[in-house]
Design a protein around this motif. Structure first.
Motif, PDB file in Angstrom:
ATOM      1  N   ALA A 156       2.668 -25.011   0.250  1.00 55.06           N
ATOM      2  CA  ALA A 156       2.838 -25.033  -1.205  1.00 55.06           C
ATOM      3  C   ALA A 156       2.731 -23.640  -1.812  1.00 55.06           C
ATOM      4  CB  ALA A 156       1.791 -25.949  -1.843  1.00 55.06           C
ATOM      5  N   VAL A 157       2.381 -22.643  -0.990  1.00 54.41           N
ATOM      6  CA  VAL A 157       2.135 -21.297  -1.512  1.00 54.41           C
ATOM      7  C   VAL A 157       3.448 -20.567  -1.766  1.00 54.41           C
ATOM      8  CG1 VAL A 157       1.124 -19.036  -1.011  1.00 54.41           C
ATOM      9  CG2 VAL A 157      -0.092 -21.126  -0.344  1.00 54.41           C
ATOM     10  N   SER A 158       3.560 -19.997  -2.945  1.00 52.45           N
ATOM     11  CA  SER A 158       4.645 -19.071  -3.277  1.00 52.45           C
ATOM     12  C   SER A 158       4.114 -18.124  -4.336  1.00 52.45           C
ATOM     13  CB  SER A 158       5.882 -19.811  -3.805  1.00 52.45           C
ATOM     14  OG  SER A 158       5.632 -20.312  -5.103  1.00 52.45           O
ATOM     15  N   LYS A 159       4.705 -16.962  -4.444  1.00 52.87           N
ATOM     16  CA  LYS A 159       4.239 -16.022  -5.467  1.00 52.87           C
ATOM     17  C   LYS A 159       4.438 -16.602  -6.862  1.00 52.87           C
ATOM     18  CE  LYS A 159       4.850 -11.817  -2.764  1.00 52.87           C
ATOM     19  NZ  LYS A 159       5.666 -10.594  -2.580  1.00 52.87           N
ATOM     20  N   ARG A 160       5.487 -17.385  -7.048  1.00 52.42           N
ATOM     21  CA  ARG A 160       5.748 -17.987  -8.355  1.00 52.42           C
ATOM     22  C   ARG A 160       4.617 -18.922  -8.786  1.00 52.42           C
ATOM     23  NH1 ARG A 160      10.647 -18.289  -5.912  1.00 52.42           N
ATOM     24  NH2 ARG A 160      10.345 -20.483  -5.356  1.00 52.42           N
ATOM     25  N   ALA A 161       3.940 -19.499  -7.788  1.00 52.51           N
ATOM     26  CA  ALA A 161       2.862 -20.444  -8.104  1.00 52.51           C
ATOM     27  C   ALA A 161       1.505 -19.767  -8.254  1.00 52.51           C
ATOM     28  CB  ALA A 161       2.781 -21.510  -7.006  1.00 52.51           C
ATOM     29  N   MET A 162       1.419 -18.481  -7.969  1.00 51.50           N
ATOM     30  CA  MET A 162       0.136 -17.782  -8.046  1.00 51.50           C
ATOM     31  C   MET A 162      -0.220 -17.432  -9.486  1.00 51.50           C
ATOM     32  SD  MET A 162       0.199 -15.069  -4.893  1.00 51.50           S
ATOM     33  CE  MET A 162       0.242 -15.608  -3.188  1.00 51.50           C
ATOM     34  N   PRO A 163      -1.512 -17.377  -9.802  1.00 54.96           N
ATOM     35  CA  PRO A 163      -1.921 -16.855 -11.113  1.00 54.96           C
ATOM     36  C   PRO A 163      -1.338 -15.459 -11.332  1.00 54.96           C
ATOM     37  CG  PRO A 163      -3.800 -17.793  -9.957  1.00 54.96           C
ATOM     38  CD  PRO A 163      -2.668 -17.768  -8.980  1.00 54.96           C
ATOM     39  N   ARG A 164      -0.902 -15.213 -12.541  1.00 51.92           N
ATOM     40  CA  ARG A 164      -0.184 -13.966 -12.823  1.00 51.92           C
ATOM     41  C   ARG A 164      -1.007 -12.715 -12.518  1.00 51.92           C
ATOM     42  NH1 ARG A 164       2.155 -14.128 -18.654  1.00 51.92           N
ATOM     43  NH2 ARG A 164       1.943 -16.310 -18.049  1.00 51.92           N
ATOM     44  N   HIS A 165      -2.330 -12.805 -12.729  1.00 54.68           N
ATOM     45  CA  HIS A 165      -3.165 -11.606 -12.524  1.00 54.68           C
ATOM     46  C   HIS A 165      -3.250 -11.191 -11.058  1.00 54.68           C
ATOM     47  CE1 HIS A 165      -6.808 -13.511 -10.804  1.00 54.68           C
ATOM     48  NE2 HIS A 165      -6.389 -14.564 -11.467  1.00 54.68           N
ATOM     49  N   LEU A 166      -2.863 -12.075 -10.146  1.00 49.99           N
ATOM     50  CA  LEU A 166      -2.886 -11.715  -8.719  1.00 49.99           C
ATOM     51  C   LEU A 166      -1.642 -10.944  -8.290  1.00 49.99           C
ATOM     52  CD1 LEU A 166      -4.189 -15.005  -7.055  1.00 49.99           C
ATOM     53  CD2 LEU A 166      -5.472 -12.912  -7.522  1.00 49.99           C
ATOM     54  N   LEU A 167      -0.582 -11.073  -9.052  1.00 51.49           N
ATOM     55  CA  LEU A 167       0.695 -10.502  -8.617  1.00 51.49           C
ATOM     56  C   LEU A 167       0.685  -8.984  -8.696  1.00 51.49           C
ATOM     57  CD1 LEU A 167       3.110 -13.056 -10.299  1.00 51.49           C
ATOM     58  CD2 LEU A 167       2.276 -13.030  -7.938  1.00 51.49           C
ATOM     59  N   PRO A 168       1.321  -8.326  -7.724  1.00 54.08           N
ATOM     60  CA  PRO A 168       1.349  -6.857  -7.720  1.00 54.08           C
ATOM     61  C   PRO A 168       2.180  -6.301  -8.876  1.00 54.08           C
ATOM     62  CG  PRO A 168       2.382  -7.781  -5.726  1.00 54.08           C
ATOM     63  CD  PRO A 168       2.014  -8.913  -6.591  1.00 54.08           C
ATOM     64  N   ARG A 169       1.870  -5.074  -9.263  1.00 56.05           N
ATOM     65  CA  ARG A 169       2.672  -4.390 -10.286  1.00 56.05           C
ATOM     66  C   ARG A 169       3.956  -3.843  -9.697  1.00 56.05           C
ATOM     67  NH1 ARG A 169      -2.371  -2.321 -11.014  1.00 56.05           N
ATOM     68  NH2 ARG A 169      -1.707  -0.344 -10.089  1.00 56.05           N
ATOM     69  N   SER A 170       3.911  -3.444  -8.437  1.00 62.31           N
ATOM     70  CA  SER A 170       5.082  -2.849  -7.802  1.00 62.31           C
ATOM     71  C   SER A 170       6.131  -3.921  -7.502  1.00 62.31           C
ATOM     72  CB  SER A 170       4.681  -2.151  -6.498  1.00 62.31           C
ATOM     73  OG  SER A 170       3.788  -1.097  -6.765  1.00 62.31           O
ATOM     74  N   PRO A 171       7.404  -3.550  -7.579  1.00 60.12           N
ATOM     75  CA  PRO A 171       8.466  -4.532  -7.328  1.00 60.12           C
ATOM     76  C   PRO A 171       8.675  -4.799  -5.840  1.00 60.12           C
ATOM     77  CG  PRO A 171       9.429  -2.387  -7.783  1.00 60.12           C
ATOM     78  CD  PRO A 171       7.940  -2.245  -7.983  1.00 60.12           C
ATOM     79  N   HIS A 172       9.255  -5.957  -5.553  1.00 61.30           N
ATOM     80  CA  HIS A 172       9.662  -6.308  -4.188  1.00 61.30           C
ATOM     81  C   HIS A 172      11.135  -5.930  -4.065  1.00 61.30           C
ATOM     82  CE1 HIS A 172       9.092  -8.508  -0.405  1.00 61.30           C
ATOM     83  NE2 HIS A 172      10.345  -8.903  -0.559  1.00 61.30           N
ATOM     84  N   THR A 173      11.443  -4.871  -3.290  1.00 59.52           N
ATOM     85  CA  THR A 173      12.800  -4.317  -3.265  1.00 59.52           C
ATOM     86  C   THR A 173      13.532  -4.542  -1.948  1.00 59.52           C
ATOM     87  OG1 THR A 173      12.084  -2.165  -2.408  1.00 59.52           O
ATOM     88  CG2 THR A 173      12.044  -2.458  -4.822  1.00 59.52           C
ATOM     89  N   HIS A 174      12.843  -5.037  -0.915  1.00 61.65           N
ATOM     90  CA  HIS A 174      13.351  -5.138   0.453  1.00 61.65           C
ATOM     91  C   HIS A 174      13.565  -3.765   1.088  1.00 61.65           C
ATOM     92  CE1 HIS A 174      13.556  -9.448   0.519  1.00 61.65           C
ATOM     93  NE2 HIS A 174      14.195  -9.444  -0.628  1.00 61.65           N
ATOM     94  N   HIS A 175      12.930  -2.750   0.522  1.00 64.18           N
ATOM     95  CA  HIS A 175      12.757  -1.468   1.214  1.00 64.18           C
ATOM     96  C   HIS A 175      11.374  -1.562   1.849  1.00 64.18           C
ATOM     97  CE1 HIS A 175      11.605   2.723   1.833  1.00 64.18           C
ATOM     98  NE2 HIS A 175      12.888   3.049   1.759  1.00 64.18           N
ATOM     99  N   ALA A 176      11.290  -1.295   3.149  1.00 66.99           N
ATOM    100  CA  ALA A 176      10.062  -1.596   3.885  1.00 66.99           C
ATOM    101  C   ALA A 176       8.821  -0.911   3.305  1.00 66.99           C
ATOM    102  CB  ALA A 176      10.230  -1.238   5.365  1.00 66.99           C
TER     103      ALA A 176
END
Length: 199
Positions: A156-176
């Motif tokens: 059931a885990v996805s970033k969309r389901a996480m509390p907003r304060h846990l999410l990183p500030r940096s973007p997910h770009t698919h650059h390693a």
């Protein structure tokens, strides 16, 4: 009986980009890593993940690839076949970097999710260096960490389901390297979270 001395752990966020689902038939094309923090007897201390990083692009090890997998990273496979670094050299450099940044701590690879990246990283380390600085199990999966703290089923885990304060500030770009830094921020937030705040 004397108390057992427990070494601290150094958490290293790792992200890889590959051109297929498994190593061997397919290739790891880039490897990014960032030191996320250290955990000892006093708890977890986050570090700035941009301060100690590693990034390389690798030459493919086979002619096979899955176009959809390759499209995720946007890496140019033909360019890497001509200009990518030798996988053996990259993995030796990476293992040396891990030992250098760890000092007296034991390295732990972490990822979100860790399973795919760990599969490629461990296979490449054993194939090209004969050993892993993480051992065979020094790996932490952030999806599992979140599921345990939140008390929810893993699937059931996805970033969309996480509390907003846990999410990183940096973007997910698919650059390693970008994604390794993003994951390091997520780990720091998860380690500080008590599992109760949901907003």
């Amino acid at each position: 009986m004397a108390a057992r001395t427990i070494k601290p752990s150094l958490y290293i966020s790792v992200d890889i980009e590959a051109d297929g689902p498994i190593p061997g038939p397919y290739s790891m094309l880039s490897l990014g890593a960032a030191v996320a923090g250290r955990q000892g007897a006093g708890g977890f201390t986050a570090t700035d993940p941009r301060r100690r990083t590693f990034y390389r692009e690798l030459r493919p090890i086979s002619a096979e690839f899955v176009p959809e997998a390759l499209a995720v990273s946007g890496l140019d496979r033909e360019r890497l076949a001509a200009e990518g670094a030798d996988p053996g050299a990259v993995l030796r450099q990476f293992a040396s970097w891990v030992r250098e940044v760890c000092g007296d701590a034991q390295p732990v690879m972490c990822g979100y999710p860790a399973s795919y990246d760990w599969t490629f990283l461990y296979w490449y380390l054993i194939r090209f260096t004969g050993a892993s600085p993480f051992g065979h199990s020094g790996c932490l999966d952030m999806k599992t960490l979140y599921a345990t703290k939140a008390g929810v089923p893993l699937r059931a885990v996805s970033k969309r389901a996480m509390p907003r304060h846990l999410l990183p500030r940096s973007p997910h770009t698919h650059h390693a390297l970008d994604d390794a830094i993003e994951q390091a921020e997520l780990l720091a937030n998860l380690m500080a979270w008590d599992g109760t705040t949901t907003e």
